[in-house]
Structure formats: structure tokens, C-alpha cells
Design an enzyme around this catalytic site. Structure first.
Site, short mmCIF file in Angstrom:
data_model
loop_
_atom_site.label_atom_id
_atom_site.label_comp_id
_atom_site.label_asym_id
_atom_site.label_seq_id
_atom_site.Cartn_x
_atom_site.Cartn_y
_atom_site.Cartn_z
N GLU A 27 10.39 0.84 10.17
CA GLU A 27 11.41 1.86 9.91
C GLU A 27 10.73 3.19 10.15
OE1 GLU A 27 13.15 4.56 8.61
OE2 GLU A 27 13.33 3.82 6.56
N GLU A 64 10.66 15.04 15.50
CA GLU A 64 10.98 14.96 14.07
C GLU A 64 10.11 15.98 13.33
OE1 GLU A 64 9.71 11.42 11.79
OE2 GLU A 64 11.71 11.49 10.88
N LYS A 84 0.84 -1.20 0.00
CA LYS A 84 0.00 0.00 0.00
C LYS A 84 0.88 1.25 0.00
CE LYS A 84 -1.77 2.88 2.86
NZ LYS A 84 -1.79 4.15 2.12
N CYS A 104 13.94 10.16 6.44
CA CYS A 104 13.95 9.65 7.81
C CYS A 104 15.34 9.81 8.42
CB CYS A 104 13.46 8.21 7.86
SG CYS A 104 14.11 7.23 6.55
P1 NAP Z 1 2.18 8.02 8.33
O1 NAP Z 1 0.81 8.38 8.74
O2 NAP Z 1 3.02 7.24 9.26
O3 NAP Z 1 2.04 7.27 6.90
C1 NAP Z 1 2.88 6.25 6.43
C2 NAP Z 1 2.04 5.16 5.76
O4 NAP Z 1 1.19 4.53 6.72
C3 NAP Z 1 1.09 5.69 4.69
O5 NAP Z 1 1.01 4.73 3.66
C4 NAP Z 1 -0.19 5.80 5.46
O6 NAP Z 1 -1.34 5.81 4.64
C5 NAP Z 1 -0.16 4.57 6.30
N1 NAP Z 1 -1.04 4.61 7.46
C6 NAP Z 1 -1.62 5.68 8.07
N2 NAP Z 1 -2.33 5.28 9.14
C7 NAP Z 1 -2.22 3.94 9.23
C8 NAP Z 1 -2.72 2.95 10.12
N3 NAP Z 1 -3.47 3.27 11.17
N4 NAP Z 1 -2.38 1.66 9.90
C9 NAP Z 1 -1.60 1.31 8.87
N5 NAP Z 1 -1.10 2.20 7.99
C10 NAP Z 1 -1.41 3.51 8.16
O7 NAP Z 1 2.97 9.32 7.93
P2 NAP Z 1 2.36 10.70 7.42
O8 NAP Z 1 1.07 11.02 8.12
O9 NAP Z 1 2.31 10.65 5.97
O10 NAP Z 1 3.47 11.71 7.91
C11 NAP Z 1 3.45 12.16 9.24
C12 NAP Z 1 4.84 12.23 9.82
O11 NAP Z 1 5.43 10.94 9.83
C13 NAP Z 1 5.85 13.05 9.03
O12 NAP Z 1 5.77 14.39 9.26
C14 NAP Z 1 7.14 12.46 9.51
O13 NAP Z 1 7.50 13.01 10.73
C15 NAP Z 1 6.82 11.01 9.68
N6 NAP Z 1 7.24 10.22 8.50
C16 NAP Z 1 8.37 9.50 8.60
C17 NAP Z 1 8.79 8.76 7.52
C18 NAP Z 1 10.04 7.95 7.57
O14 NAP Z 1 10.56 7.58 6.53
N7 NAP Z 1 10.51 7.61 8.72
C19 NAP Z 1 8.08 8.78 6.33
C20 NAP Z 1 6.90 9.53 6.26
C21 NAP Z 1 6.51 10.24 7.37
P3 NAP Z 1 -1.89 7.26 4.18
O15 NAP Z 1 -0.83 7.85 3.33
O16 NAP Z 1 -3.09 6.97 3.41
O17 NAP Z 1 -2.14 8.03 5.46
#
Ligand code: NAP
Ligand code: MG
Length: 502
Positions: free
Chosen positions: A272, A405, A198, A306
């Protein structure tokens, strides 16, 4: 500093965006069960690029069933490891053929400069699939000598089999959409698993393009399933009782939810998560190289890495000089759409991220941090999700901007005086993903590398990745390692076979 020379998407990219994009389930291109779609936006202007299917729990269930069938009874497990490797290599060849399409889709969808997508995201993707294509023929068990004290005189032959885990759910973020898909898919397929992937809701395009190539390469039906959708689709995958393992990259907050969701069937989990990685500069470093390096460490991919070097720790002797150089670099970064040739840094991925990062910048300013560069949105680029590259000097340990972060182009700098102090400061967050040390003194480099609680320590470089180099987190940055031979641990299980020879 708006860029002017905007490149038009190629005819192929336009055709892709104008096509009826579908999920990949059981080798077929299908709409979501409810027929719904959602908009994909270009973050440089917030205009709609295209629409993609809104996969939900029912689609995840269809995809998991097809992966299960492919794993248990399909041709996938009957292929020789050489045939499996050849298919992955073929996929890499097709990505290479379509490299410009991928680079443009990645730039349009995520906002990153086209030149970066061409030079980094796509070539790394091709290399990565080739690495795991080659590895398919090298995965092996071992033979073991055993002594069994309660069976004197008995003779045994003990060997292990390294077998795939089964059906794997993979949930990825939006910062490197194609590369994150690749890091997940390459090793899983090399080890013989079947997958449901996904992509992030903000950036589903390169994954759906990849779906075309899995079909063209001739992967058997159900081996790879790709379901675009929102967090609820991710949650359905993490909870699903017939998924044997879930691999997640994203926020620590969702990481917690994944672990909870995995409890139902005790599926394996690898995570990760985020980071707040330090870049540490000693006074003996080549300051020009270090300044450029630590600026890149935070500003590469707009800080949406990240492993971004988001905390700068500089020895007091050179603090002012180095931070000033980094601030000057930040001021000279040209912002604009990813598709413009004179852009150094594009927009953040979405309005939501822009607002989030702006919130952190404002909290820093309100708590008394001084912005030496940036400190808000740039002028004249309101249509897009831009943030000016920002450098905060002399930040206090209790400030939110040094602890959490931010995931944007925001650097926080603080000084140190000695080695033990900087190791303690380097470790003073809940994260432990990456770090870099800038010094010419080999002793300091070794001491800091040992002292930091981080999955990666770079010395005199930052953000260097290779398919052969393991990557992953200490502490709340997650567990499990991606890439290299280490990633096999997460995608295989070991069976021990003991034969008594009579
Ligand atoms: P996120 O919510 O953690 O999203 C990452 C993935 O998880 C997306 O595919 C998301 O789908 C999915 N997801 C969301 N809620 C979920 C759930 N309850 N169960 C399973 N999967 C779920 O990240 P974000 O909201 O896009 O970003 C928020 C913050 O996360 C950023 O500002 C950053 O600090 C951090 N982040 C870290 C990384 C990294 O590489 N470590 C990458 C991205 C973000 P949807 O896209 O449809 O929500
Ligand atoms: Mg989210």
C-alpha cells in the site's frame, strides 16, 4: 497562531513513557539483542518522550522463529475459529478500556490533534478488530462440481480449504501508527496467521502499548511479535527466508525494495504505497460542501494520508471561487501541539518530513506557482515541525508539486473544462490510490468513477474508511486490498481437495 491550553499527559501515559519499554518476542517483553535503544521525539517541540529498543536483524530473526513455532506447533492453529475470534474481540475490549491512553500516545508521538485521535484513530481501531473478530468464524472454502472428460462415469467430490499463509511480516508507516498496525494485524490474525510487526521508527509507541494488550488478552506466545527499529529491521523482515508473506505500507521507493527483497524465497507481497489523489469539483456541486470537503481531503492528518486529496481539479466556471474558499479555510486552520484543545492541525511527524515538505513548497515557488495560502513555516512555532496549510493556484502539469507525493498539507489546484479532460488529468500521475468527485449530477459521478484508475472513488465525500470497505491501489500505489472480505485474499491460500468416490 500558537495554542495555549496544553493538556498534560495522563498519569497512565506518563507511567508508560517512564517505563522500560520492550519488544514483544515469543510472548516475552525483551530488550533488543544488542541492548540498544533510540529516542522517540514529540514533534511539537522535538523533546524526547521516551526511548524504545532498537531491534535489528537478530531480533527480527528471533521474532520470525517464534512466529514459526507458534504457527507450526503452538496452540494457535488448534484453537477453534470461535476461540480465535473471541481473543481478537477481547483485544478490542482492552483497547476500548485504554482508549484515552492510546489517543494521548498517538497525539504525542505523531503530532495529530488529541481530539482527532479520540474521534477517529482509536474508534476505527476498535471497530476494525471487532470486524475481524467476527470474520474469523465466517472464513470458508467451497464445494465445486467438476466434469473430467478423460474419466467418463467417474464421480468426484471437490472442495477447497481456505488456509492461513503462515508467518507474516508487516511493516508500517508513521501517519496512523495505531490504525496501520490494526489494518495489518486484524485480518492476519482472523485468518489464523502468526505475525512479526515493525512499526515506523518515528512512531513506535502505540504498537508497544498494543503489545501489552496482546499479552493481557491471552494470545498464545509467538502469535504476535512486535519489533521496534529502523529501516534495516524492516529490510531483514522483507528478506527473511522463513517469512511467507510481507505486507508493507509506506513510500513507493521502499515498496520497490520490498519486492526485490521478497525474491529470495518468493514470499507473497502486498503493498500500500503513495498517492497523488485528485479531488474533482464540477460546477453543479454544492460549492460550500465541496470547498469544505476538498479542504479536509488534503488537510486532514496534516496531509500525511496516503489517500490525501492533494490535487484539486476544478471546473473553470467555478475555479476562482472554489479555490478562494479553500484558501480561506487553509488560512483559518489553527496550528499548535496535538495536545492543545484549540489545535486544528498539529506539527508534521518529524524535522525530516518538515524539511521534505518545505523542499516541495520551495520548488513550487521557484517554478512560478502562486501560494494562495501558506507557502512555508508558520511564525513563532520553530521548536516544532510545523508547516502552514498551503494552497497553490494554477499549477502547470510539468511542475514537481503536481506530480510527486508531498505527504504534507500542500494542495495544488488546476482548472478543467470538460469531463474527458478531467478524467485524463485525474489519471495523469504514476499513482492510483484514491479520488473524490464533487457533483450533484449522478451521470457525471458514474462516468468519472468508471474512468478514474484509482482503488477508491469517493463521491461528495473524501477520506471515508470502514473496516468493511476494501482499500488499496491501482498503478504504482501498490497491490492487494486491505479491509473487508477482500483482505482475506492476501492472508489466506486456497487448497483444492479432489476425492474420487468409488
Ligand atoms: P518509508 O521509508 O517508506 O517507511 C515506511 C516503513 O518502512 C517504516 O517502518 C520504515 O522503517 C520501513 N523501511 C524503511 N526502509 C526499509 C527497507 N529498506 N526495507 C523494509 N522496510 C523499510 O517512509 P518514510 O521514509 O517514513 O516517508 C517517506 C515518504 O514516504 C513520505 O514522505 C511519503 O511520501 C511516503 N509515505 C507514504 C505512506 C503511505 O501511507 N502511503 C506512509 C508513510 C510515508 P523506518 O521508519 O525505521 O525508516
Ligand atoms: Mg524512510
Amino acid at each position: 497562531m500558537a495554542s495555549t491550553t496544553l493538556q498534560e499527559p495522563s498519569t497512565e501515559v506518563k507511567a508508560f513513557l517512564n517505563s522500560d519499554l520492550k519488544l514483544l518476542i515469543n510472548g516475552q517483553r525483551v530488550s533488543s539483542a544488542n541492548g540498544e535503544t533510540f529516542e522517540v521525539l514529540d514533534p511539537s517541540n522535538n523533546l524526547v518522550l521516551t526511548r524504545v529498543p532498537k531491534g535489528e536483524a537478530e531480533d527480527i530473526d528471533r521474532a520470525v522463529k517464534s512466529a514459526r513455532k507458534a504457527f507450526e506447533t503452538g496452540p494457535w492453529r488448534k484453537l477453534t475459529v470461535s476461540e480465535r475470534g473471541k481473543l481478537i474481540w477481547k483485544l478490542a475490549d482492552l483497547i476500548e478500556r485504554d482508549q484515552e491512553i492510546f489517543a494521548q500516545l498517538e497525539s504525542l508521538d505523531n503530532g495529530k490533534p488529541l481530539a482527532i485521535a479520540r474521534a477517529a484513530d482509536v474508534p476505527l481501531t476498535i471497530d476494525h478488530f471487532r470486524y475481524y473478530a467476527g470474520l474469523a468464524t465466517k472464513i470458508h472454502g467451497e464445494t465445486l462440481d467438476i466434469s473430467v472428460p478423460y474419466a467418463p462415469g467417474a464421480e468426484f467430490f471437490d472442495f477447497t480449504l481456505r488456509e492461513p499463509v503462515g508467518v507474516v511480516g508487516q511493516i508500517i508507516p508513521w501517519n496512523f501508527p495505531l490504525l496501520m498496525a490494526t489494518w495489518k494485524l486484524g485480518v492476519a490474525l482472523s485468518a489464523g496467521n502468526c505475525v512479526v510487526l515493525k512499526p515506523a521508527e518515528q512512531t513506535p509507541l502505540s504498537a508497544l502499548k498494543l503489545a501489552d494488550l496482546f499479552v493481557e488478552a491471552g494470545f498464545p506466545d509467538g502469535v504476535v511479535n512486535i519489533v521496534s527499529g529502523f529501516g534495516d529491521a524492516g529490510a531483514a523482515l522483507a528478506e527473511h527466508d522463513d517469512v511467507d508473506k510481507v505486507a508493507f505500507t509506506g513510500s513507493t521507493e521502499v515498496g520497490h525494495k520490498i519486492v526485490q527483497a521478497s525474491a529470495g524465497n518468493l514470499k507473497r507481497v502486498s503493498l500500500e504505497l503513495g498517492g497523488k489523489s485528485p479531488s474533482i469539483v464540477f460546477p453543479d456541486a454544492d460549492l460550500e460542501i465541496a470547498a469544505q470537503g476538498v479542504a479536509n481531503a488534503i488537510f486532514f492528518n496534516h496531509g500525511q494520508c496516503c489517500a490525501a486529496g492533494s490535487r484539486l481539479l476544478v471546473h473553470n466556471k467555478v475555479f476562482e471561487e472554489l479555490v478562494e474558499r479553500v484558501a480561506d479555510t487553509a488560512k483559518n486552520i489553527r496550528l499548535g501541539p496535538g495536545m492543545a484543545s484549540d489545535t486544528d492541525m498539529g506539527p508534521l511527524v518529524s524535522r525530516e518530513q518538515q524539511e521534505r515538505v518545505l523542499g516541495y513548497i520551495n520548488s513550487g515557488l521557484a517554478s512560478g506557482a502562486q501560494a494562495l495560502a501558506g507557502g512555508g513555516k508558520p511564525e513563532g512555532l520553530d521548536a516544532g515541525c510545523y508547516i502552514s496549510p498551503t494552497v497553490f493556484g494554477k499549477v502547470k502539469p510539468e511542475m514537481k508539486i503536481i506530480q510527486e507525493e508531498i505527504f504534507g498539507p500542500v494542495l495544488v489546484a488546476s482548472p478543467f473544462d470538460d469531463l474527458d479532460e478531467v478524467i485524463a488529468k485525474g489519471n495523469a500521475t504514476e499513482f492510483g490510490l484514491a479520488s473524490s468527485v464533487w457533483t450533484k449530477d449522478i451521470n457525471k459521478a458514474h462516468k468519472v468513477a468508471k474512468g478514474l484508475k484509482a482503488g477508491t472513488v469517493w463521491v461528495n465525500c473524501h477520506n471515508i474508511f470502514d473496516a468493511n470497505a476494501p482499500f488499496g491501489g491501482y498503478k504504482k500505489s501498490g497491490y492487494g486490498r486491505e479491509m473487508g472480505l477482500h483482505a482475506l485474499e492476501m492472508y489466506t491460500q486456497v487448497k483444492n481437495v479432489i476425492i474420487q468416490i468409488h
